[in-house]
Design a protein around this motif. Structure first.
Motif, short mmCIF file in Angstrom:
data_model
loop_
_atom_site.label_atom_id
_atom_site.label_comp_id
_atom_site.label_asym_id
_atom_site.label_seq_id
_atom_site.Cartn_x
_atom_site.Cartn_y
_atom_site.Cartn_z
N PRO A 61 0.81 -1.23 0.00
CA PRO A 61 0.00 0.00 0.00
C PRO A 61 0.85 1.28 0.00
O PRO A 61 0.56 2.22 -0.74
CB PRO A 61 -0.82 -0.11 1.29
CG PRO A 61 -0.84 -1.55 1.63
CD PRO A 61 0.47 -2.07 1.16
N LEU A 62 1.89 1.30 0.80
CA LEU A 62 2.74 2.49 0.86
C LEU A 62 3.53 2.68 -0.43
O LEU A 62 3.71 3.82 -0.89
CB LEU A 62 3.70 2.39 2.05
CG LEU A 62 3.06 2.47 3.43
CD1 LEU A 62 4.09 2.24 4.51
CD2 LEU A 62 2.38 3.82 3.60
N LEU A 63 4.01 1.59 -1.00
CA LEU A 63 4.80 1.70 -2.23
C LEU A 63 3.94 2.11 -3.42
O LEU A 63 4.38 2.89 -4.27
CB LEU A 63 5.55 0.39 -2.49
CG LEU A 63 6.64 0.08 -1.46
CD1 LEU A 63 7.17 -1.33 -1.65
CD2 LEU A 63 7.76 1.09 -1.55
N ILE A 64 2.72 1.62 -3.49
CA ILE A 64 1.80 2.04 -4.55
C ILE A 64 1.45 3.51 -4.38
O ILE A 64 1.40 4.28 -5.34
CB ILE A 64 0.53 1.16 -4.57
CG1 ILE A 64 0.87 -0.29 -4.91
CG2 ILE A 64 -0.51 1.71 -5.54
CD1 ILE A 64 1.43 -0.50 -6.30
N LEU A 65 1.23 3.94 -3.14
CA LEU A 65 0.96 5.36 -2.87
C LEU A 65 2.16 6.21 -3.28
O LEU A 65 1.99 7.31 -3.86
CB LEU A 65 0.65 5.55 -1.38
CG LEU A 65 0.35 6.98 -0.93
CD1 LEU A 65 -0.91 7.49 -1.61
CD2 LEU A 65 0.20 7.03 0.57
N ALA A 66 3.36 5.73 -3.02
CA ALA A 66 4.57 6.46 -3.43
C ALA A 66 4.66 6.55 -4.95
O ALA A 66 5.02 7.60 -5.49
CB ALA A 66 5.81 5.78 -2.86
N LEU A 67 4.32 5.48 -5.65
CA LEU A 67 4.35 5.50 -7.12
C LEU A 67 3.35 6.52 -7.68
O LEU A 67 3.68 7.31 -8.58
CB LEU A 67 4.04 4.11 -7.68
CG LEU A 67 5.17 3.12 -7.72
CD1 LEU A 67 4.65 1.73 -8.03
CD2 LEU A 67 6.20 3.54 -8.74
N ILE A 68 2.14 6.50 -7.14
CA ILE A 68 1.11 7.44 -7.60
C ILE A 68 1.52 8.87 -7.28
O ILE A 68 1.38 9.79 -8.11
CB ILE A 68 -0.25 7.09 -6.98
CG1 ILE A 68 -0.74 5.74 -7.53
CG2 ILE A 68 -1.28 8.18 -7.24
CD1 ILE A 68 -1.93 5.17 -6.79
#
Length: 92
Positions: A61-68
């Motif tokens: 979840p945190l890494l996807i948020l960072a990508l977005i």
């Protein structure tokens, strides 16, 4: 295999960072330098995030948020820099 792919993506991201930094010492315009730096930085950071996503999938979840966030922030920042450097913005 996943470990190798993860390290390859992280290494590719670091290569993109250096590749974007290298033109800063050239004789081109400031806008070309900023564009090259921002594109390479975005691609490098996203590559590192995907490499980390493969390495530690429990933090998805945190890494996807960072990508977005990277995609949105760098796009908006590019538009702001382009507007600030345009001749219309400088004459108002």
């Amino acid at each position: 295999m996943i470990n190798f792919l993860s390290y390859a993506l992280i290494s590719l991201g670091i290569v993109f960072w250096f590749w974007g930094t290298w033109p800063l010492i050239g004789d081109r315009s400031v806008l070309f330098k900023l564009h090259t730096l921002s594109v390479a930085d975005t691609l490098g950071s996203m590559s590192i995030m995907v490499g980390l996503l493969l390495k530690i999938p429990s933090e998805w979840p945190l890494l996807i948020l960072a990508l977005i966030s990277l995609a949105i922030w760098n796009t908006v920042l590019g538009y702001v820099l382009a507007y600030c450097s345009s001749s219309e913005a400088n004459h108002e």
